[in-house]
Design an enzyme around this catalytic site. Structure first.
Site, PDB file in Angstrom:
ATOM      1  N   LYS A  87       0.863  -1.189   0.000  1.00  0.00           N
ATOM      2  CA  LYS A  87       0.000   0.000   0.000  1.00  0.00           C
ATOM      3  C   LYS A  87       0.888   1.224   0.000  1.00  0.00           C
ATOM      4  O   LYS A  87       1.682   1.433   0.935  1.00  0.00           O
ATOM      5  CB  LYS A  87      -0.893   0.011   1.235  1.00  0.00           C
ATOM      6  CG  LYS A  87      -2.179  -0.761   1.073  1.00  0.00           C
ATOM      7  CD  LYS A  87      -3.010  -0.707   2.336  1.00  0.00           C
ATOM      8  CE  LYS A  87      -3.904   0.507   2.402  1.00  0.00           C
ATOM      9  NZ  LYS A  87      -4.726   0.492   3.646  1.00  0.00           N
TER      10      LYS A  87
HETATM   11  O1  LIG Z   1      -6.462   2.505   5.060  1.00  0.00           O
HETATM   12  C1  LIG Z   1      -7.500   3.149   4.936  1.00  0.00           C
HETATM   13  C2  LIG Z   1      -8.516   3.222   5.967  1.00  0.00           C
HETATM   14  O2  LIG Z   1      -9.706   2.602   5.528  1.00  0.00           O
HETATM   15  C3  LIG Z   1      -8.755   4.632   6.432  1.00  0.00           C
HETATM   16  O3  LIG Z   1      -9.812   4.606   7.323  1.00  0.00           O
HETATM   17  P1  LIG Z   1     -10.042   5.749   8.414  1.00  0.00           P
HETATM   18  O4  LIG Z   1     -10.520   6.974   7.721  1.00  0.00           O
HETATM   19  O5  LIG Z   1     -11.084   5.170   9.322  1.00  0.00           O
HETATM   20  O6  LIG Z   1      -8.733   5.976   9.124  1.00  0.00           O
END
Ligand SMILES: O=C[C@H](O)COP(=O)(O)O
Length: 223
Positions: A87
């Site tokens: 990622k």
């Molecule tokens: O890695 C990506 C996540 O889904 C971000 O989620 P979040 O906005 O809850 O930190």
């Protein structure tokens, strides 16, 4: 359609993967923080053992510069396995790293996407998945559905290999809206899925069927 668990919790992954039709697991350092100071590589090797090699595992790099991201991605592949999706945040350095990693044939998920611009750059780079942050975009008053529709249109029009994996969900309505808008995949916490299925109306409907049966036959089992 891909549904992925956005969690690093081993218990949840082990208990819920056989139940839900999940196709992979995604994490980032903030998600991993919830598990405490785990042995990083051992933790992901354990997740791989649980989910198997038919499901995808997406693990985030930490460096901010391109060479550091490339080195991090190689570490992930060396110490977890070579099927890992690296990622990579969709910054300028990230785009450079993604191009390099795709040229090496490494699986890449472009993350931290808030805009069409980040999205089309990731698509042009040939990433496997791009991860728009649905809830965070909404919080900034960004047109989430419009952005996903546009990115989905770009992928179709240019016959690109990328899939949209919408992320950052805080409620289940956002998840269905993302799918309606063209997301190929959604990654969400298992808690959101479980909450959706345990809505009181669903429970009442099931209980009412059993009550009606009992009122006629006096039992709660089929003969
Ligand atoms: O890695 C990506 C996540 O889904 C971000 O989620 P979040 O906005 O809850 O930190």
């Amino acid at each position: 359609m891909d549904i992925l668990f956005d969690t690093a919790n081993l218990d949840d992954i082990e208990r819920l993967t056989p139940i839900y039709p999940v196709t992979g697991v995604t994490t980032n350092p903030s998600i991993l923080k919830k598990e405490g100071p785990v042995d990083f590589y051992a933790h992901f090797r354990r997740i791989r053992e649980i989910i198997g090699t038919d499901r995808t595992l997406h693990v985030q790099v930490l460096a901010k510069d391109a060479q550091g991201m490339i080195d991090d991605a190689h570490r992930l592949l060396d110490k977890i396995d070579d099927k890992v999706y690296a990622k990579i945040p969709t910054t300028e350095a990230g785009i450079a790293a993604m191009r390099h990693l795709k040229a090496e044939g490494i699986n890449v998920t472009a993350t931290a996407i808030y805009s069409k611009t980040q999205g089309f750059l990731a698509i042009a780079t040939g990433v496997d998945y791009l991860a728009p942050y649905y809830n965070r975009m909404q919080a900034l008053d960004i047109d989430t559905k419009g952005t996903l529709q546009a990115l989905s249109g770009f992928i179709a029009r240019f016959d690109a290999p990328s899939k949209i994996m919408a992320a950052s969900f805080k409620n289940i309505v956002q998840v269905s809206h993302a799918l309606e808008a063209g997301a190929d995949a959604v990654t969400l916490s298992p808690k959101l899925l479980r909450q959706a299925l345990s809505a009181p109306d669903i429970t009442h409907a099931v209980d009412d069927f059993i009550d009606d049966w009992r009122s006629v036959y006096g039992t709660t089992t089929l003969p």
